[in-house]
Design a protein around this motif. Structure first.
Motif, PDB file in Angstrom:
ATOM      1  N   LYS A 491       0.826  -1.210   0.000  1.00  0.00           N
ATOM      2  CA  LYS A 491       0.000   0.000   0.000  1.00  0.00           C
ATOM      3  C   LYS A 491       0.858   1.256   0.000  1.00  0.00           C
ATOM      4  N   THR A 492       1.949   1.224   0.743  1.00  0.00           N
ATOM      5  CA  THR A 492       2.785   2.423   0.824  1.00  0.00           C
ATOM      6  C   THR A 492       3.801   2.484  -0.299  1.00  0.00           C
ATOM      7  N   GLY A 493       4.167   1.315  -0.841  1.00  0.00           N
ATOM      8  CA  GLY A 493       5.128   1.293  -1.934  1.00  0.00           C
ATOM      9  C   GLY A 493       6.569   1.317  -1.487  1.00  0.00           C
ATOM     10  N   GLY A 494       6.850   1.750  -0.287  1.00  0.00           N
ATOM     11  CA  GLY A 494       8.213   1.840   0.206  1.00  0.00           C
ATOM     12  C   GLY A 494       8.413   1.016   1.454  1.00  0.00           C
ATOM     13  N   CYS A 495       9.667   0.837   1.820  1.00  0.00           N
ATOM     14  CA  CYS A 495      10.017   0.092   3.022  1.00  0.00           C
ATOM     15  C   CYS A 495      10.250   1.064   4.170  1.00  0.00           C
ATOM     16  N   PRO A 496      10.110   0.587   5.409  1.00  0.00           N
ATOM     17  CA  PRO A 496      10.435   1.444   6.555  1.00  0.00           C
ATOM     18  C   PRO A 496      11.872   1.917   6.516  1.00  0.00           C
ATOM     19  N   GLU A 497      12.188   2.826   7.386  1.00  0.00           N
ATOM     20  CA  GLU A 497      13.481   3.511   7.347  1.00  0.00           C
ATOM     21  C   GLU A 497      14.657   2.549   7.422  1.00  0.00           C
ATOM     22  N   ASP A 498      14.560   1.535   8.285  1.00  0.00           N
ATOM     23  CA  ASP A 498      15.685   0.624   8.483  1.00  0.00           C
ATOM     24  C   ASP A 498      15.605  -0.623   7.613  1.00  0.00           C
ATOM     25  N   PHE A 499      14.746  -0.583   6.575  1.00  0.00           N
ATOM     26  CA  PHE A 499      14.588  -1.747   5.707  1.00  0.00           C
ATOM     27  C   PHE A 499      14.797  -1.339   4.255  1.00  0.00           C
ATOM     28  N   TRP A 500      15.025  -2.353   3.423  1.00  0.00           N
ATOM     29  CA  TRP A 500      15.241  -2.137   1.996  1.00  0.00           C
ATOM     30  C   TRP A 500      14.556  -3.259   1.233  1.00  0.00           C
ATOM     31  N   SER A 501      14.294  -3.028  -0.012  1.00  0.00           N
ATOM     32  CA  SER A 501      13.595  -4.038  -0.801  1.00  0.00           C
ATOM     33  C   SER A 501      14.505  -5.222  -1.094  1.00  0.00           C
ATOM     34  N   SER A 502      13.867  -6.395  -1.171  1.00  0.00           N
ATOM     35  CA  SER A 502      14.608  -7.598  -1.536  1.00  0.00           C
ATOM     36  C   SER A 502      14.953  -7.547  -3.019  1.00  0.00           C
ATOM     37  N   PRO A 503      15.847  -8.405  -3.492  1.00  0.00           N
ATOM     38  CA  PRO A 503      16.177  -8.398  -4.931  1.00  0.00           C
ATOM     39  C   PRO A 503      14.956  -8.616  -5.815  1.00  0.00           C
ATOM     40  N   GLN A 504      13.964  -9.370  -5.314  1.00  0.00           N
ATOM     41  CA  GLN A 504      12.758  -9.609  -6.096  1.00  0.00           C
ATOM     42  C   GLN A 504      11.745  -8.473  -5.970  1.00  0.00           C
ATOM     43  N   ARG A 505      12.023  -7.486  -5.085  1.00  0.00           N
ATOM     44  CA  ARG A 505      11.145  -6.333  -4.850  1.00  0.00           C
ATOM     45  C   ARG A 505       9.763  -6.763  -4.348  1.00  0.00           C
ATOM     46  N   ASP A 506       9.711  -7.886  -3.610  1.00  0.00           N
ATOM     47  CA  ASP A 506       8.413  -8.342  -3.143  1.00  0.00           C
ATOM     48  C   ASP A 506       8.259  -8.263  -1.628  1.00  0.00           C
TER      49      ASP A 506
END
Length: 790
Positions: A491-506
């Protein structure tokens, strides 16, 4: 007697509206029930006056104005009550369009109007309709949300009800709610084959599989006459959810599976018996406004022979109505009638609450109460806002701040049975305010099998992709493109401050953390070098202590040498504070320990240099007095004062703007770099500047004393050591500024270690060489003389 007036659908030209007639009789039945209730409105008798609006806005509008203005005809009741009874309130109208017009005017006089069938959400505007109430909920779109139907067509009638339905869709399920309209078509009045055929073509070409209908039955019948719509599933409003006129073998192939919202069904014991007593007198069949008045004057009079009664059957007056099955007597599915029942009771309870007001404790100005002699409509509106009671059917009845009743619906499902019959079956309930939606068995159209259809413009994007709007198309139509770095499909499209997207972006994963660690090679090398330097200092200190009586140790001010070795050990050890995850105490201590240790070290060197110059000056005639300023106490005091100045600088820095740990995400988006921010750049600069000032002063003094006539000249060693020290820290500044994250800490630790090793080797290397390898030179004669070769 008080009047409750009803503006009702009745006779249109020469046709008889059975449902409107039954709703009017429900009002009469309710008033009769209230008048027989000794606990509700004791000593007060309610009456009623009925107006037939003939489905015409003008007629209904004139009726409402006559009631509000008090210009209706006077009546005589039992020859004891003459005049115009006060109008308590108006029950009606059944149409949203007529309710909008009538309540706009009645609102000016604050005359309460309680509608039992007007569902337009626009009527919830308390600013425009301050005295409007209703016992039917406004139309809801929660069914669409439940099944995920975000792509729908909209058919509306060419009136206020249809236009406000379209507006409500945009506000309730528009782009913000995840819904879009594939098309919006306004059904024309009357028979217009060309326009209907155009609308059918639009519906067929559309990819929407759900059609929302807010239209009159006649408009839909005209539409259904055109070629069939075999791909559509309809979602209808209350106006024709249970309309039997549409449930025909000709239309059911197109309407099979339709879902609709229906107002809540209720039961009113005694209503059928009441209806059986009705014998309308049709002698005064003028089809005008006075029809209902005449009809109710002789409720129990037998009908004249030959007249047409409700239901369309020729009656002679001899029939037994209990054995005749007619729409008029069918009380198994009372929905609008139940709303009429609640509307009348709401007015009655509001009046009862007003009459129970104690004088001097009322809600109006001066704590006054309302009374029947000077009844003001706005006073009853006040009590209608607060009315709260339970019907005999067990439903809680109250109005919210907008004059709306608690929205509870029945979900109706149009079903075409195998034997050819049609049935409208209740398949669930809907309570939007409590977010409650329950479904039972739903029969979908045959081409959808047993599962609900899907009606979306674009399928949901798979994990790792995001929606990209198609140019010139609604928001529900989109393409799916891969998510960018740091973005995922949610829903937000982004990850929290201390997180990052996985290589699969899922999904989101914790960001990698970076700091100068003891577990990496760079941290290990720096820690090992620090411990090695500390160990060497301890060894040199041990050598000097063991050989403290030898000339070379005594000639170079052994006490200051010991202090210098101890301060060098602290310098080596403080580099360890730059390794490991930064914390508040390590950030504060690393710079304070570094600054104080090096000032202690450089202060000792400065004092040693000053002592060398004083001794040389004292060796000249008349220079003995200079030595009294450089005794042991003066040397210790000088080192102490110079060190205390640095301690004061560090304390002021920490108190005013303390160094602190910081999570830096500017260097790498997918990595958190833990570092110590200096807090005050000025404080850090003053700390380094003070060390540099002492180092330069020591260098200058040592440079001046470099050519003293000694075989072993301490000033030369100090000059060389200060040259190394200054070179290291001059190179440190640009390297520190340009190094990101942990590398800045590594640069500072390296500078500490390099300058410490430079001082250790330059000052104590030659001495240890003589002590350990050339002991023959460790004599007073060798040190003071000039003839001994190395």
């Amino acid at each position: 007697m008080l009047y409750i007036s009803v503006v009702n659908n009745g006779i249109l030209y020469v046709s008889f509206d059975v449902s409107g007639f039954r709703q009017a009789l429900t009002m009469a039945f309710t008033i009769d029930e209230i008048n027989r209730n000794s606990n509700l409105l004791p000593n007060v008798t309610l009456g009623y006056r009925l107006y037939d609006n003939c489905l015409q806005l003008g007629i209904g509008f004139r009726a409402a104005l006559s009631l509000a203005s008090g210009q209706e005809e006077q009546v005589i009741l039992h020859k004891t009550c003459v005049g115009t009874p006060p109008v308590l309130g108006i029950v009606g109208d059944s149409s949203s369009t007529r309710s909008i017009a009538i309540s706009t005017v009645l609102g000016l006089y604050r005359v309460p109007m309680v509608s039992y069938f007007a569902t337009c959400s626009c009527l919830s505007d308390r600013q425009k309709f301050p005295s409007f109430f209703r016992t039917i909920p406004s139309d809801a779109f929660q069914i669409l949300k439940h099944f995920g139907w975000t792509w729908a067509g909209l058919l509306i009638s060419d009136n206020d009800y249809g236009f406000h339905a379209a507006s409500s869709f945009q506000s309730d399920l528009g782009p913000s709610g995840g819904g879009c309209l594939a098309y919006t078509e306004i059904l024309p009045w009357g028979d217009n084959p060309a326009e209907f055929r155009r609308i059918v073509d639009v519906m067929k070409k559309s990819t929407a599989r759900v059609v929302i209908v807010f239209a009159y039955q006649s408009d839909m019948i005209n539409l259904m006459k055109e070629v069939g719509l075999e791909i559509q599933l309809d979602y209808t409003s209350e106006a024709w959810t249970s309309a039997t006129v549409l449930q025909t073998p000709h239309l059911m192939p197109y309407l099979d599976g339709t879902l609709g919202i229906a107002i809540r069904r209720g039961e009113m014991p005694g209503l059928r018996d009441f209806l059986l007593q009705i014998r309308p007198d049709l002698h005064h069949n003028s089809y005008g406004n006075n029809f209902w008045e005449y009809a109710f004057q002789c409720r129990f009079a037998p009908p004249p022979a030959g007249w047409v009664e409700a239901g369309g059957a020729l009656c002679t007056g001899q029939e037994d109505l209990e054995s005749v099955e007619t729409e008029f007597l069918d009380v198994s599915n009372l929905r609008p009638e139940y709303n009429v029942y609640k509307a009348v009771y709401a007015l009655a309870y509001a009046l009862d609450n007003m009459l129970q007001c104690e004088p001097g404790r009322g809600p109006f100005s001066g704590h006054s109460c309302g009374n029947l002699q000077r009844l003001e409509p706005w006073q009853l509106v006040y009590y209608l806002d607060k009315v709260n009671f339970t019907t005999s059917f067990g439903d809680q009845m109250s109005f919210d701040e907008n004059g709306d009743v608690l929205p509870i619906y029945d979900i109706m499902n149009w079903q075409w049975l195998p034997d050819g019959r049609t049935e409208t079956k209740s398949s669930g309930t809907l309570n939007p305010k409590r977010s409650l939606l329950t479904f039972q068995t739903i029969i979908w159209p045959m081409h959808y099998s047993s599962s609900p259809p899907q009606s979306v413009c674009s399928e949901s994007c798979p994990p790792g992709t995001r929606m990209a709007r198609k140019k010139g198309e609604p928001e529900c139509c989109f393409d799916c493109i891969p998510c960018s770095e740091g973005k995922i499909t949610n829903k937000t499209g982004g990850c929290p401050e201390d997180f990052w997207s996985s290589p699969q972006r899922d999904h989101c994963v914790p960001k990698k953390t970076e700091f100068l660690s003891y577990s990496e090679s760079l941290g290990i090398c720096l820690a090992a070098t620090s411990l090695l330097g500390t160990f060497i200092c301890a060894v040199v200190l041990g050598i000097f202590i063991y050989h403290r009586q030898t000339p070379i140790v005594r000639a170079n001010n052994s006490e200051l040498s010991f202090q210098l070795l101890l301060s060098l050990k602290l310098c080596f050890l403080c580099s360890l504070l730059f390794i490991g995850r930064p914390r508040l105490w390590t950030c504060q201590l690393r710079h304070a320990a570094f600054g104080i240790s090096f000032v202690l070290c450089v202060s000792c060197i400065l004092v040693k240099t000053m002592v060398v110059l004083a001794v040389f000056k004292a060796s000249k005639p008349g220079g003995e007095a200079s030595l009294k300023w450089f005794g042991a106490m003066q040397q210790r005091g000088t080192v102490f004062v110079l060190t205390c100045i640095q301690a004061a600088i560090c304390t002021a820095w920490i108190i005013s703007s303390s160094p602190a740990p910081h999570k830096n995400t500017q260097y790498h988006n997918d990595k958190i770099v833990y570092e110590c921010v200096v807090g005050s750049t000025v404080g850090f600069a003053v700390l380094l500047g003070y060390i540099g000032l002492l180092a330069i002063l020591s260098f200058l003094l040592a440079f001046l004393a470099r050519n003293l006539p000694d075989s072993f000249n301490e000033a030369k060693l100090i000059t060389f050591s200060m040259l190394i020290f200054c070179a290291v820290w001059v190179a440190f500044v640009p390297a520190y500024i340009s190094s990101p994250g942990k590398y800045a800490d590594a640069v500072e630790a390296f500078a500490i270690l390099a300058s410490s090793f430079g001082l250790l080797v330059a000052l104590f290397g030659p001495k240890c060489y003589i002590i350990l390898l050339r002991p023959e030179r460790n004599t007073k004669k060798a040190i003071m003389g000039r003839g001994i070769e190395s």
